[in-house]
Motif scaffolding. Structure first.
Motif, PDB file in Angstrom:
ATOM      1  N   VAL A 140       0.835  -1.204   0.000  1.00  0.00           N
ATOM      2  CA  VAL A 140       0.000   0.000   0.000  1.00  0.00           C
ATOM      3  C   VAL A 140       0.872   1.256   0.000  1.00  0.00           C
ATOM      4  O   VAL A 140       0.479   2.296  -0.548  1.00  0.00           O
ATOM      5  CB  VAL A 140      -0.976   0.011   1.196  1.00  0.00           C
ATOM      6  CG1 VAL A 140      -2.035  -1.060   1.042  1.00  0.00           C
ATOM      7  CG2 VAL A 140      -0.254  -0.105   2.526  1.00  0.00           C
ATOM      8  N   TRP A 170      -1.988  -6.724 -11.115  1.00  0.00           N
ATOM      9  CA  TRP A 170      -3.139  -5.871 -11.387  1.00  0.00           C
ATOM     10  C   TRP A 170      -3.782  -6.104 -12.749  1.00  0.00           C
ATOM     11  O   TRP A 170      -4.801  -5.479 -13.057  1.00  0.00           O
ATOM     12  CB  TRP A 170      -2.724  -4.400 -11.267  1.00  0.00           C
ATOM     13  CG  TRP A 170      -2.243  -4.071  -9.897  1.00  0.00           C
ATOM     14  CD1 TRP A 170      -0.950  -3.985  -9.466  1.00  0.00           C
ATOM     15  CD2 TRP A 170      -3.053  -3.832  -8.748  1.00  0.00           C
ATOM     16  NE1 TRP A 170      -0.894  -3.704  -8.129  1.00  0.00           N
ATOM     17  CE2 TRP A 170      -2.180  -3.596  -7.659  1.00  0.00           C
ATOM     18  CE3 TRP A 170      -4.426  -3.784  -8.535  1.00  0.00           C
ATOM     19  CZ2 TRP A 170      -2.647  -3.328  -6.376  1.00  0.00           C
ATOM     20  CZ3 TRP A 170      -4.890  -3.512  -7.256  1.00  0.00           C
ATOM     21  CH2 TRP A 170      -4.007  -3.291  -6.196  1.00  0.00           C
ATOM     22  N   CYS A 183      -7.788   5.541  -5.034  1.00  0.00           N
ATOM     23  CA  CYS A 183      -6.949   5.990  -3.915  1.00  0.00           C
ATOM     24  C   CYS A 183      -6.995   7.507  -3.787  1.00  0.00           C
ATOM     25  O   CYS A 183      -7.113   8.048  -2.673  1.00  0.00           O
ATOM     26  CB  CYS A 183      -5.504   5.533  -4.114  1.00  0.00           C
ATOM     27  SG  CYS A 183      -5.235   3.752  -3.979  1.00  0.00           S
ATOM     28  N   GLU A 190      -5.195   1.625   0.712  1.00  0.00           N
ATOM     29  CA  GLU A 190      -5.479   0.651   1.769  1.00  0.00           C
ATOM     30  C   GLU A 190      -5.697  -0.739   1.196  1.00  0.00           C
ATOM     31  O   GLU A 190      -6.012  -0.921   0.018  1.00  0.00           O
ATOM     32  CB  GLU A 190      -6.713   1.052   2.568  1.00  0.00           C
ATOM     33  CG  GLU A 190      -8.018   0.951   1.784  1.00  0.00           C
ATOM     34  CD  GLU A 190      -9.238   1.085   2.690  1.00  0.00           C
ATOM     35  OE1 GLU A 190      -9.750   0.036   3.146  1.00  0.00           O
ATOM     36  OE2 GLU A 190      -9.674   2.232   2.908  1.00  0.00           O
ATOM     37  N   ARG A 191      -5.501  -1.725   2.058  1.00  0.00           N
ATOM     38  CA  ARG A 191      -5.872  -3.108   1.759  1.00  0.00           C
ATOM     39  C   ARG A 191      -6.364  -3.731   3.059  1.00  0.00           C
ATOM     40  O   ARG A 191      -5.761  -3.521   4.115  1.00  0.00           O
ATOM     41  CB  ARG A 191      -4.679  -3.899   1.218  1.00  0.00           C
ATOM     42  CG  ARG A 191      -5.074  -5.313   0.765  1.00  0.00           C
ATOM     43  CD  ARG A 191      -3.944  -6.064   0.110  1.00  0.00           C
ATOM     44  NE  ARG A 191      -3.040  -6.682   1.066  1.00  0.00           N
ATOM     45  CZ  ARG A 191      -1.780  -6.342   1.245  1.00  0.00           C
ATOM     46  NH1 ARG A 191      -1.258  -5.351   0.545  1.00  0.00           N
ATOM     47  NH2 ARG A 191      -1.019  -6.963   2.132  1.00  0.00           N
ATOM     48  N   ARG A 192      -7.446  -4.452   2.985  1.00  0.00           N
ATOM     49  CA  ARG A 192      -7.997  -5.091   4.180  1.00  0.00           C
ATOM     50  C   ARG A 192      -7.931  -6.602   4.030  1.00  0.00           C
ATOM     51  O   ARG A 192      -8.148  -7.141   2.950  1.00  0.00           O
ATOM     52  CB  ARG A 192      -9.442  -4.642   4.413  1.00  0.00           C
ATOM     53  CG  ARG A 192      -9.583  -3.138   4.539  1.00  0.00           C
ATOM     54  CD  ARG A 192     -10.976  -2.714   4.948  1.00  0.00           C
ATOM     55  NE  ARG A 192     -11.151  -1.275   4.786  1.00  0.00           N
ATOM     56  CZ  ARG A 192     -12.199  -0.591   5.218  1.00  0.00           C
ATOM     57  NH1 ARG A 192     -13.185  -1.232   5.854  1.00  0.00           N
ATOM     58  NH2 ARG A 192     -12.288   0.710   5.021  1.00  0.00           N
ATOM     59  N   GLU A 193      -7.635  -7.249   5.126  1.00  0.00           N
ATOM     60  CA  GLU A 193      -7.646  -8.709   5.172  1.00  0.00           C
ATOM     61  C   GLU A 193      -8.678  -9.121   6.209  1.00  0.00           C
ATOM     62  O   GLU A 193      -8.473  -8.933   7.413  1.00  0.00           O
ATOM     63  CB  GLU A 193      -6.261  -9.247   5.514  1.00  0.00           C
ATOM     64  CG  GLU A 193      -5.238  -8.986   4.412  1.00  0.00           C
ATOM     65  CD  GLU A 193      -3.919  -9.693   4.650  1.00  0.00           C
ATOM     66  OE1 GLU A 193      -3.780 -10.348   5.715  1.00  0.00           O
ATOM     67  OE2 GLU A 193      -3.034  -9.600   3.778  1.00  0.00           O
ATOM     68  N   TYR A 199      -4.103  -2.666   6.193  1.00  0.00           N
ATOM     69  CA  TYR A 199      -2.874  -2.056   5.688  1.00  0.00           C
ATOM     70  C   TYR A 199      -3.281  -0.703   5.114  1.00  0.00           C
ATOM     71  O   TYR A 199      -4.215  -0.628   4.302  1.00  0.00           O
ATOM     72  CB  TYR A 199      -2.250  -2.884   4.566  1.00  0.00           C
ATOM     73  CG  TYR A 199      -1.730  -4.246   4.952  1.00  0.00           C
ATOM     74  CD1 TYR A 199      -0.369  -4.467   5.137  1.00  0.00           C
ATOM     75  CD2 TYR A 199      -2.599  -5.325   5.105  1.00  0.00           C
ATOM     76  CE1 TYR A 199       0.116  -5.727   5.463  1.00  0.00           C
ATOM     77  CE2 TYR A 199      -2.129  -6.586   5.435  1.00  0.00           C
ATOM     78  CZ  TYR A 199      -0.770  -6.783   5.611  1.00  0.00           C
ATOM     79  OH  TYR A 199      -0.301  -8.029   5.933  1.00  0.00           O
TER      80      TYR A 199
END
Length: 243
Positions: A140, A170, A183, A190-193, A199
């Protein structure tokens, strides 16, 4: 300091810089000669020295303007102040999010360096990695700089061709650009898990970013956490806004 102790050639050079700075349309050597009552060879040598050190530059019409060096001095001062502010801000954030990894990164040329880091395995300690680079497409922080950073896009593409480094992650360049637009609209990358791990990277001007990796604390939403990180990034920039 009494005026008799001043170095005359340095004073003249600084006066010339101020004179040129006040005239963004540019000035000719003869104008400097007339303004300061200098002999033409003296003015020429002063200007030649300032040009050699990039304090002045001359265009095709032989007009003098400020070169890159004054801006680089200010940028260096701002960089130092921003790093000092980050050294104060990261411990505060670490106190709020003790289980998170926090980073303060800098874009230098086409590389992304981690300058400061705090992590739960070294509580309370600011780490200063010497050669910790962030990949440009898979983190990120890398995405944040591609969305908001002040970098040489052509040079970046030569060093990290999208076909080699970005496409496997990508797909198409169009899809990647759409993600960067997302963004920019959000003001961060951001990145979500799952529902609890985040992140995130927040821009701090064009050459720095504030990064977060950790669990979303109980009682907070991801949006609230991102808001706190953006407020911290704003504090960092406000601390050097006058420089």
């Amino acid at each position: 300091m009494p005026n008799s102790d001043l170095v005359n050639s340095v004073v003249k050079a600084l006066d010339i810089l101020q004179f040129v700075s006040d005239r963004p349309e540019g000035v000719r050597l003869g104008e400097i000669v007339d303004a300061f009552g200098l002999k033409r060879p003296t003015a020429y040598n002063l200007v030649r020295t300032l040009r050699a050190r990039h304090y002045l530059e001359q265009d095709a019409a032989r007009k003098l303007r400020l070169g890159s060096a004054p801006g680089e001095l200010l940028a260096g001062q701002r960089r130092g102040s921003l790093l000092a502010a980050a050294e104060r801000e990261l411990p505060r954030l670490s106190g709020c999010f003790p289980d998170a990894v926090l980073t303060f990164c800098e874009l230098s040329g086409c590389e992304i360096f981690c300058r400061l880091r705090m992590s739960p395995d070294r509580p309370g300690q600011i780490q200063r990695p010497l050669s910790f680079l962030f990949p440009p497409y898979s983190t990120v922080t890398g995405l944040c700089f591609q969305a908001f950073g002040e970098f040489d896009a052509a040079g970046f593409e030569r060093k990290y061709p999208f076909r080699e480094f970005g496409s496997p992650l990508w797909g198409s360049l169009e899809a990647f650009r759409r993600m960067l637009d997302d963004c920019r609209r959000a003001g961060h990358a951001e990145r979500r898990e799952g529902d609890s791990e985040l992140y995130a990277a927040i821009p701090c001007g064009g050459r720095f970013s504030l990064g977060f990796h950790g669990s979303i604390p109980a009682g907070r939403t991801a949006e609230q956490l991102l808001g706190e990180l953006k407020t911290a990034a704003e504090r960092l920039q406000e601390g050097v806004s006058g420089i």
